[in-house]
Design an enzyme around this catalytic site. Structure first.
Site, short mmCIF file in Angstrom:
data_model
loop_
_atom_site.label_atom_id
_atom_site.label_comp_id
_atom_site.label_asym_id
_atom_site.label_seq_id
_atom_site.Cartn_x
_atom_site.Cartn_y
_atom_site.Cartn_z
N ASP A 1 37.95 36.74 45.12
CA ASP A 1 38.75 35.66 45.66
C ASP A 1 39.07 34.76 44.47
O ASP A 1 38.39 34.80 43.43
CB ASP A 1 38.03 34.90 46.78
CG ASP A 1 39.04 34.13 47.63
OD1 ASP A 1 40.19 33.93 47.17
OD2 ASP A 1 38.70 33.73 48.76
C1 BGC Z 1 41.95 32.33 49.35
C2 BGC Z 1 42.41 33.76 49.44
C3 BGC Z 1 43.77 33.89 48.81
C4 BGC Z 1 43.68 33.42 47.37
C5 BGC Z 1 44.99 33.51 46.62
C6 BGC Z 1 42.03 31.80 47.93
O1 BGC Z 1 41.81 30.43 47.90
O2 BGC Z 1 40.64 32.22 49.83
O3 BGC Z 1 42.44 34.16 50.78
O4 BGC Z 1 44.23 35.20 48.93
O5 BGC Z 1 43.28 32.07 47.34
O6 BGC Z 1 45.89 32.58 47.07
#
Ligand code: BGC
Length: 746
Positions: free
Chosen positions: A265
């Site tokens: 993540d």
């Molecule tokens: C989120 C993810 C997301 C990623 C990219 C993170 O803060 O938890 O779900 O895909 O950011 O935007």
């Protein structure tokens, strides 16, 4: 002479083309088996090349190997539409004018269709949008289990039941990947709330882990064949989930045989050594101020960039782990960016809008319809009053990373007005002011929702107009602002915000024909439920929101959605909230910035808790009404005893006894009659959505095996079904079982 020269030239070109074709490296030859291509590419790469492809080179893109013609890998959010382009190294908008998309319904709405065909349609459609925008990896779908209605991110997930979530997620994944775009299933795992998400260590027993929190991910990997999975922000076993030995190495890659890439993540990696050894393959989003401090490439300071190379150069690590990571990333690239046979995709096509509307139509849940006041229509002079901020508010902007720049979004009021034309007149009163903002990372709704009147004035106006209307539709609920249905924080209360309970109560007194449309991705308290004849759960539906809501309100569509999670009466009725702060939001450890959250309810999540503890919910898991009636016959079985390696086929007739075409979801639950361990009162093990014309009957069959009867024996670390009596229950909701039968497992 001239002729001979030309022939020689043609011959020379042909020979060199043949040579070039012959020399085409094996890894670029798509007719060769994938694993051979991966090994061939790997054998041509230097250690530095391998390091280069296992971390990001911009906010959403990672590097290829330019000298080998291996392209970059482009990711995008997900999961409800294709995110607008951001600048290379910033979250802010890149300012493109051709990056708006179709906003598909939020995943809770998809789950509420209880229709895997809709999940497949969703996946194919969003995959085509990703393809057209040149994206290789879609960051979604999410399938974390709904443990508490306070989780700000439940709207991006598929509800509280592992079987339902597993059936839906696997079809979504398949659909996306048919486009040569990888689904990156998130957030693996145990990320069941947002509050302190990076500093929360989950304590959960193995039974709950295997029975509740992992099955949907396992289905995404094994049934859906997911090519990528995203680690979560929080911790389990005191290790961050982006480098968690047990969940990534042992379970995902070991027990399930996942051959794809684990993507972090954004900012989920915290340690180079753990990332090397504990299953992280591709690092994204790690915060860095390198560019501001003058580094030539900020991404070189990522945990899996130069710091990793240094450890190899110092001899602290060999290259086995690196080769494994590079192999996985190469596999991902070959399945996506390097798949030359994939289609071109399409963006904002009529077919995608139609898919969004169908999913919205099928996902809306009719919770209550006393006296059959819905659908409206028929009476040309009908005066309808619409009340509530959510009738106006555009909901595709906000909520965190799933925020979109929708090409168009039909608000509920616009959808209702268009549908009512020539059928009814529609007036509007604001009723309450919630959150008038509408922007996310530079995308703005452009709506001016300012209203400076006091709550009293707003209620008085709504009540006065309501008294004069034939029918009132209140459209409220939550929105995508922080503390509502949004990433990064949880809700602070189960109640509706902005004094909406007062507005609804006042409207119910003013007009007996009140319809409440709740727009949310979460259950909310409904203390007024008994005073309101009709309640509709309408979710965040995206581009086609207003049209889908109007389809159901005016009966163009007969509702067939079913709740993918329970609506408890009060927060204390939820298992996760029955153990004080230890169960949610966790207890701070002495001297460290870390909270322990203990999933003390174990396997009793959602309806499993409510049923077992005999707590009546406001609306039960699986509940959803129709404008027609369905009768279920008697559940029958092809045998009374089942062998451990055999199966049993259960059948039941379902008849549309009303006067409209409609669809019912026949749900099959199983319980063990005298379990030796604590087991939920019953568990969903099958479901089928059946469309029926008035008077029509269809037979639904379910074949179940021992798997559906098993629990996870943590000590033995295996699934166990003890010989004995079981009961199968067929119904139309978890609290509406129409027929049951007993059978024996030998
Ligand atoms: C989120 C993810 C997301 C990623 C990219 C993170 O803060 O938890 O779900 O895909 O950011 O935007």
């Amino acid at each position: 002479m001239k002729h001979t020269k030309a022939s020689a030239l043609v011959l020379a070109i042909a020979v060199s083309l043949m040579a070039a074709a012959k020399d085409k490296p094996l890894y670029l030859d798509t007719t060769k088996p994938l694993e051979e291509r991966v090994e061939d590419a790997l054998s041509r790469m230097t250690t530095a090349d391998k390091i280069k492809i296992i971390h990001a080179q911009s906010k959403f893109c990672s590097s290829g190997v330019p000298s080998l013609g291996i392209p970059e890998l482009w990711t995008t959010d997900g999961p409800h539409g294709i995110r607008p382009e951001v600048k290379w190294d910033e979250w802010h908008q890149a300012g493109w004018t051709n990056d708006s998309c179709v906003a598909f319904p939020a995943l809770t709405c998809l789950a509420a269709t209880w229709n895997p065909e809709m999940a497949h349609l969703y996946g194919v459609s969003i995959g085509e949008e990703a393809r057209f925008r040149g994206k290789d990896v879609l960051l979604g779908p999410g399938c974390n289990i709904y443990r508490t209605p306070l989780n700000g991110r439940n709207f991006e997930y598929l509800g509280e039941d592992p079987y339902l979530a597993g059936e839906m997620v696997s079809e979504y994944v398949r659909g996306v990947q048919e486009n040569g775009v990888a689904a990156c299933v998130k957030h693996y795992a145990l990320n069941n709330n947002e509050h302190w998400r990076s500093n929360t260590n989950v304590i959960v027993d193995d039974r709950a882990l295997y029975e509740i929190y992992l099955p949907a991910f396992k289905a995404a990997v094994q049934k859906g064949g997911a090519w990528a999975i995203m680690g979560a922000y929080n911790l389990y076993d005191n290790q961050h989930l982006c480098h968690n030995d047990r969940l990534l190495n042992k379970i995902l890659k070991g027990e399930w045989g996942f051959d794809g890439a684990v993507i972090s993540d954004w900012g989920g990696v915290h340690d180079t050594r753990e990332a090397i050894t504990n299953g992280m393959d591709l690092e994204f989003g790690t915060w860095t101020d390198g560019l501001h401090e003058g580094a030539s490439n900020a991404y070189d300071s990522y945990y899996l960039a130069l710091p990793y190379l240094e450890l190899i150069n110092k001899g602290e690590f060999g290259t086995d782990e690196l080769d494994d990571k590079a192999r996985r990333v190469l596999r991902l690239m070959m399945r996506t960016a390097m798949d030359s046979s994939k289609g071109l995709g399409e963006m904002c096509s009529p077919a995608h809008y139609e898919a969004a509307r169908r999913i919205g139509d099928e996902g809306i849940v009719l919770l209550r319809n006393e006296g059959g006041i819905l659908p409206l229509g028929g009476d040309k002079s009908m005066k309808i009053l619409v009340v509530g901020e959510n009738a106006l508010k555009k909901m595709t902007v906000g909520g965190g990373s799933s925020s979109l720049k929708a090409q168009r979004e039909i608000s509920p009021i616009d959808g209702l007005r268009a549908a009512a034309e020539g059928m009814a007149t529609i007036d509007f009163a604001r009723g309450y002011v919630g959150d008038i903002t509408g922007s996310y990372n530079g995308v703005v709704t452009g709506q001016n929702l300012e209203d400076n009147r006091s709550p009293r004035e707003l209620i008085d106006e709504a009540v006065a107009k309501a008294a004069d209307a034939d029918c009132v539709i209140f459209i409220g609920g939550l929105n995508k602002s922080d503390g509502q249905d949004a990433e990064g924080c949880d809700r602070t209360t189960y109640a509706l915000p902005y004094g909406q309970d007062d507005v609804i109560t006042a409207l119910a007194k003013a007009n007996p024909n009140l319809v409440v449309v709740n727009i949310s991705g979460n259950a909310v308290a409904m203390p007024w439920a008994d005073k309101v004849p009709a309640i509709v759960q309408a979710w965040f539906i995206g581009s086609e929101a207003g049209n889908a809501i109007a389809d159901v309100i005016f009966g163009k569509v007969n509702p067939s959605g079913k709740l993918p999670f329970s609506f408890p009466v009060k927060l204390e009725d939820v298992g996760a909230h029955s153990f004080g702060t230890e169960g949610y939001p966790g207890i701070k450890r002495d001297g460290v910035d870390l909270w322990d959250i203990n999933y003390k309810e174990g396997v009793l999540v959602g309806y499993r808790w409510l049923d077992t503890k005999k707590i009546k919910p406001r609306f039960a898991f699986g509940h959803g009404l129709s404008y027609t009636d369905f009768k279920l016959g008697k559940l029958t079985a092809d045998r009374t005893e089942m062998d451990a390696d055999g199966n049993i086929t259960l059948s039941i007739d379902v008849t549309n006894t009303g006067s409209r075409p409609g669809a019912e979801v026949v749900q099959l639950y199983i319980s063990e009659n005298k379990p030796v361990v604590l087991r939920p009162a019953k568990e969903l093990k099958g479901f089928r959505k059946v469309a029926l014309q008035p008077g029509e009957t269809k037979t639904v069959t379910f074949t179940i095996t021992k798997e559906a009867l098993s629990y996870f024996d943590a000590d033995a670390h295996r699934w166990v079904a003890k010989p004995g009596q079981f009961t199968a229950h067929a119904g139309t909701a978890s609290d509406d079982i129409r027929s049951s039968l007993r059978f024996k497992l030998r």
